[in-house]
Design an enzyme around this catalytic site. Structure first.
Site, PDB file in Angstrom:
ATOM      1  N   ARG A  22      44.528  48.792  38.605  1.00  0.00           N
ATOM      2  CA  ARG A  22      44.674  49.200  37.563  1.00  0.00           C
ATOM      3  C   ARG A  22      44.854  49.897  36.197  1.00  0.00           C
ATOM      4  NH1 ARG A  22      41.055  43.718  36.964  1.00  0.00           N
ATOM      5  NH2 ARG A  22      42.330  42.911  38.625  1.00  0.00           N
ATOM      6  N   SER A 112      45.159  41.078  35.668  1.00  0.00           N
ATOM      7  CA  SER A 112      44.328  39.973  35.760  1.00  0.00           C
ATOM      8  C   SER A 112      43.715  39.676  34.136  1.00  0.00           C
ATOM      9  CB  SER A 112      42.753  39.649  36.203  1.00  0.00           C
ATOM     10  OG  SER A 112      42.180  38.781  36.477  1.00  0.00           O
ATOM     11  N   HIS A 113      42.737  39.237  33.624  1.00  0.00           N
ATOM     12  CA  HIS A 113      42.213  39.661  32.333  1.00  0.00           C
ATOM     13  C   HIS A 113      42.463  40.274  31.352  1.00  0.00           C
ATOM     14  CE1 HIS A 113      39.361  40.482  35.134  1.00  0.00           C
ATOM     15  NE2 HIS A 113      38.787  41.153  33.855  1.00  0.00           N
ATOM     16  N   LYS A 125      48.827  45.200  42.808  1.00  0.00           N
ATOM     17  CA  LYS A 125      48.299  44.666  44.191  1.00  0.00           C
ATOM     18  C   LYS A 125      48.911  44.115  45.791  1.00  0.00           C
ATOM     19  CE  LYS A 125      46.316  39.758  42.405  1.00  0.00           C
ATOM     20  NZ  LYS A 125      45.276  38.823  42.503  1.00  0.00           N
ATOM     21  N   ASP A 276      42.780  32.837  33.211  1.00  0.00           N
ATOM     22  CA  ASP A 276      43.206  34.198  32.733  1.00  0.00           C
ATOM     23  C   ASP A 276      45.056  34.789  32.363  1.00  0.00           C
ATOM     24  OD1 ASP A 276      43.322  34.348  35.224  1.00  0.00           O
ATOM     25  OD2 ASP A 276      42.330  36.044  35.643  1.00  0.00           O
ATOM     26  N   ASP A 278      46.539  36.463  35.036  1.00  0.00           N
ATOM     27  CA  ASP A 278      47.149  35.578  36.166  1.00  0.00           C
ATOM     28  C   ASP A 278      47.050  34.639  36.843  1.00  0.00           C
ATOM     29  OD1 ASP A 278      44.631  36.853  36.797  1.00  0.00           O
ATOM     30  OD2 ASP A 278      45.184  37.891  38.888  1.00  0.00           O
ATOM     31  N   ASP A 280      44.050  33.314  38.230  1.00  0.00           N
ATOM     32  CA  ASP A 280      43.213  32.601  38.794  1.00  0.00           C
ATOM     33  C   ASP A 280      41.614  32.607  38.145  1.00  0.00           C
ATOM     34  OD1 ASP A 280      42.263  35.550  38.030  1.00  0.00           O
ATOM     35  OD2 ASP A 280      42.684  36.271  40.432  1.00  0.00           O
ATOM     36  N   ARG A 281      41.357  32.894  37.357  1.00  0.00           N
ATOM     37  CA  ARG A 281      40.032  32.180  36.503  1.00  0.00           C
ATOM     38  C   ARG A 281      40.227  31.230  35.732  1.00  0.00           C
ATOM     39  NH1 ARG A 281      36.927  37.339  34.395  1.00  0.00           N
ATOM     40  NH2 ARG A 281      36.993  38.460  36.400  1.00  0.00           N
ATOM     41  N   THR A 343      30.150  40.633  45.340  1.00  0.00           N
ATOM     42  CA  THR A 343      31.217  40.567  44.445  1.00  0.00           C
ATOM     43  C   THR A 343      32.377  40.546  44.810  1.00  0.00           C
ATOM     44  OG1 THR A 343      30.007  41.050  42.181  1.00  0.00           O
ATOM     45  CG2 THR A 343      31.617  41.651  42.148  1.00  0.00           C
ATOM     46  N   GLU A 362      32.538  32.345  42.556  1.00  0.00           N
ATOM     47  CA  GLU A 362      32.685  33.595  41.521  1.00  0.00           C
ATOM     48  C   GLU A 362      31.714  32.790  40.348  1.00  0.00           C
ATOM     49  OE1 GLU A 362      32.980  37.208  42.244  1.00  0.00           O
ATOM     50  OE2 GLU A 362      34.955  37.042  42.571  1.00  0.00           O
ATOM     51  N   GLU A 363      30.565  33.601  39.560  1.00  0.00           N
ATOM     52  CA  GLU A 363      30.153  33.103  38.440  1.00  0.00           C
ATOM     53  C   GLU A 363      30.608  34.021  37.281  1.00  0.00           C
ATOM     54  OE1 GLU A 363      29.555  35.792  36.219  1.00  0.00           O
ATOM     55  OE2 GLU A 363      29.601  37.288  38.340  1.00  0.00           O
ATOM     56  N   SER A 364      32.067  35.358  37.166  1.00  0.00           N
ATOM     57  CA  SER A 364      33.023  35.503  36.489  1.00  0.00           C
ATOM     58  C   SER A 364      33.880  34.619  36.243  1.00  0.00           C
ATOM     59  CB  SER A 364      33.516  36.571  37.229  1.00  0.00           C
ATOM     60  OG  SER A 364      34.019  36.958  38.653  1.00  0.00           O
ATOM     61  N   LYS A 375      41.371  33.127  44.101  1.00  0.00           N
ATOM     62  CA  LYS A 375      40.380  32.015  43.322  1.00  0.00           C
ATOM     63  C   LYS A 375      42.109  31.082  42.426  1.00  0.00           C
ATOM     64  CE  LYS A 375      39.462  35.794  40.056  1.00  0.00           C
ATOM     65  NZ  LYS A 375      38.399  36.978  40.431  1.00  0.00           N
ATOM     66  N   ARG A 495      26.888  45.262  33.971  1.00  0.00           N
ATOM     67  CA  ARG A 495      26.538  43.421  34.239  1.00  0.00           C
ATOM     68  C   ARG A 495      25.375  43.120  34.692  1.00  0.00           C
ATOM     69  NH1 ARG A 495      31.778  42.867  33.446  1.00  0.00           N
ATOM     70  NH2 ARG A 495      33.584  43.399  34.983  1.00  0.00           N
TER      71      ARG A 495
HETATM   72  C1  G1P Z   1      35.290  40.929  38.500  1.00  0.00           C
HETATM   73  C2  G1P Z   1      34.363  39.895  38.271  1.00  0.00           C
HETATM   74  C3  G1P Z   1      34.046  39.651  39.415  1.00  0.00           C
HETATM   75  C4  G1P Z   1      35.864  39.498  40.533  1.00  0.00           C
HETATM   76  C5  G1P Z   1      36.690  40.971  39.539  1.00  0.00           C
HETATM   77  C6  G1P Z   1      38.316  40.502  40.114  1.00  0.00           C
HETATM   78  O1  G1P Z   1      34.452  42.272  38.861  1.00  0.00           O
HETATM   79  O2  G1P Z   1      33.094  40.035  37.985  1.00  0.00           O
HETATM   80  O3  G1P Z   1      33.252  38.626  39.987  1.00  0.00           O
HETATM   81  O4  G1P Z   1      35.899  39.317  41.594  1.00  0.00           O
HETATM   82  O5  G1P Z   1      36.405  40.904  38.416  1.00  0.00           O
HETATM   83  O6  G1P Z   1      38.849  39.119  39.600  1.00  0.00           O
HETATM   84  P1  G1P Z   1      34.077  43.104  38.083  1.00  0.00           P
HETATM   85  O7  G1P Z   1      34.168  43.946  37.633  1.00  0.00           O
HETATM   86  O8  G1P Z   1      31.983  43.078  37.846  1.00  0.00           O
HETATM   87  O9  G1P Z   1      33.335  44.251  39.779  1.00  0.00           O
HETATM   88 ZN    ZN Z   2      42.452  37.303  37.430  1.00  0.00          ZN
END
Ligand code: G1P
Ligand code: ZN
Length: 542
Positions: A22, A112-113, A125, A276, A278, A280-281, A343, A362-364, A375, A495
């Site tokens: 990215r 992603s987000h 990716k 999000d 793409d 997946d969230r 993670t 994941e918590e994210s 995901k 984090r």
């Molecule tokens: C973050 C999230 C992690 C997730 C990743 C990709 O990564 O915390 O759980 O798998 O995005 O979506 P981090 O920025 O914390 O490394």
């Molecule tokens: Zn994403």
């Protein structure tokens, strides 16, 4: 049409992180940049005679990048590329297409987000033949390749028409443009009881789905409104836009504030959800009640058997280390295996492939199952809808019932974004250096029982991942975790993950931030966050 070999030079800093590479969009659009990375992918995985899936989340440069990737795939000898119409595919849909068509992998264009646009982020990716993100060994090899690359191969050709469905050829390569939604929607119909959900909507159940002007819009409109009969207009921000309409397509209470306000306002719908960039969230919200991703994972695991795709029960449940232990309690109650991984979704891949787990999270804001190897935001939203339809209870009733039965893991993540990298590194180094002195220490009325830097040995292939985050555990089950983000594109992001367990009705009483206050103070004290970074408060709280 002829294949050109273009001389190039390695470009420093092309290190793919946990989710591919990215960078700021102008960097990706710079001379040879995208081409260098794509050639490095093909050099590592091999393209000759292979079939790949290609698509992206529609962000700025998605369409141009797709044409470059197609011409490079053709020049590298690929036999066939399956592309989503308009070069669009959500990440879970790409994962599904890779598996469904038994391809050799796929390339997903997304950051992603992260926001998209001419001055925001872009990303690429590679997913493997199992549909999951490339493992570390592969991304590392790609990175190494970018440091030595001397040329790349590209076909000189006109653009492929990606606007209409069907087959064409590019040089000697077949290009199949497919509907991005239909195969994915069909998969969802095999997993969930669409009749039950249709009856729920027919009975007046109201939902708001916010796709944040990103990729899930077309998927959500087709599945929720057309197939499940949700009221027209249920899906908002449903048109993917190159700049995501200026939104930050990260489904959390901060960035999906409009949805949160609606769900906590007068005349709120029964159920709210967002996804999000793409796709997946996911975030889910009930009327007047927010569901933390860690709780969502636990509730989905506890109730998945109510959906037809999971009626035989779960093989096991996996969560990332910083995710709360709520899912562990469900796994224990179900008598199934549970796993704690570093993670990043890729750590779930081996467990899914080996048939050790069915649901992961994941918590994210990431939840998913063995139906794909990513995901899957809409999957989680549909499983929630299925559970709501079968149980006939509100989101609040389900959440509170869960806490009463299992106890509550109060949980929050505090993000400190765009810190100077050197300061963040110094803070983590100082904390790591004192970990062995922490056990036994009293702070905020709690005693530290253990402190370590999380290391993971993959139960399937035995690979070891070190330094995955500092954990400080307390005697009462509270926990502090600190790690630096691997996905940010600006400076460092700290984090801070906070957790506290309370059993019984007391777990219904408090707001998470209030219940966690002593744990938060202890974390700031122990890590010296303000002293090292100059920041005494997070800028995103989830
Ligand atoms: C973050 C999230 C992690 C997730 C990743 C990709 O990564 O915390 O759980 O798998 O995005 O979506 P981090 O920025 O914390 O490394
Ligand atoms: Zn994403």
């Amino acid at each position: 049409m002829s294949i050109t070999t273009v001389a190039t030079q390695p470009i420093a800093g092309q290190k793919p992180g946990t989710s591919g590479l990215r960078k700021k969009t102008p960097v990706f659009m710079g001379p040879h940049y995208l081409e260098n990375f794509v050639q490095s992918i093909f050099d590592v995985v091999g393209a000759d005679g292979k079939t790949f899936v290609l698509g992206g989340d529609g962000r700025y440069f998605n369409d141009r990048a797709a044409q470059v990737i197609l011409r490079m795939a053709a020049a590298n000898g690929a036999a066939r590329v399956i592309v989503g119409q308009g070069a669009l595919l959500s990440t879970p849909a790409a994962s599904h297409l890779i598996r469904l068509n038994k391809t050799d992998g796929g390339i997903v264009m997304s950051a992603s987000h992260n926001p998209g646009g001419p001055h925001e982020d872009f990303g690429v990716k590679f997913n493997m033949a199992n549909g999951g993100p490339a493992p570390e060994g592969v991304t590392e090899a790609m990175f190494q390749r970018t440091t030595t690359i001397a040329d790349y191969r590209i076909l000189e050709a006109h653009d492929v028409d990606l606007s209409s469905l069907g087959r064409s050829t590019l040089g000697g390569m077949v290009v199949d443009v497919v509907d991005p939604v239909s195969d994915y929607a069909a998969l969802m119909e095999t997993l969930f009881d669409f009749d039950a959900i249709r009856a729920l909507f027919a009975g007046g159940f109201r939902m708001r789905m916010d796709s944040m002007c990103a990729i899930t819009g077309p998927y959500a409109v087709e599945i929720l409104e057309r197939r499940l009969g949700a009221a027209p207009g249920t899906c908002v921000n449903a048109q993917p836009l190159p700049d995501f309409g200026g939104m930050h397509p990260d489904p959390n209470p901060t960035w999906a504030k409009v949805l949160m306000d609606e769900m906590f306002g007068e005349n709120a719908p029964d159920f709210g959800a967002a996804s999000d960039g793409d796709g997946d969230r996911n975030m889910v919200v009930g009327r007047g009640i927010y569901v933390s991703p860690s709780d969502s994972l636990a509730i989905l695991a506890a109730n998945a058997h109510l959906a037809k795709g999971y009626k035989g029960g779960l093989k096991g449940v996996a969560r990332s280390m910083p995710t709360s232990a709520a899912a562990d309690r469900v796994a224990d109650a179900l008598g199934i295996e549970k796993f704690e991984t570093p993670t990043g979704w890729k750590f779930f891949g081996n467990l899914l492939d080996a048939g050790r787990v069915t649901i992961c999270g994941e918590e994210s804001f990431g939840t998913g199952s063995d139906h794909v190897r990513e995901k899957d935001g809409l999957w989680a939203i549909l499983l929630w809808l299925n559970i709501l339809a079968v149980r006939g209870e509100t989101v609040a009733e389900i959440l509170k019932g869960h806490w009463l039965k299992y106890g509550r893991n109060y949980y929050s993540r505090h993000d400190f974004e765009a810190i100077e990298t050197a300061k963040a590194d110094a803070m983590m180094a100082a904390l790591r250096a004192k970990l062995s002195d922490l056990p036994g220490m009293e702070i905020e009325g709690m005693t530290i029982s253990a402190a370590d830097d999380f290391a993971y040995t993959d139960p399937v292939d035995g690979s070891v991942s070190l330094k995955q985050g500092v954990r400080i555990l307390f005697g009462d089950g509270s926990r502090i975790v600190l790690r630096l983000s691997g996905t940010g594109t600006e400076g460092a992001t700290l984090r801070l993950y906070l957790e506290r367990y309370v059993a019984g009705p007391a777990g219904l009483d408090h707001d998470a931030q209030e219940a966690l206050a002593p744990v938060i103070r202890a974390a700031h004290d122990l890590a010296g966050i303000a002293a090292f970074t100059g920041r005494d408060a997070p800028n995103v709280v989830t």
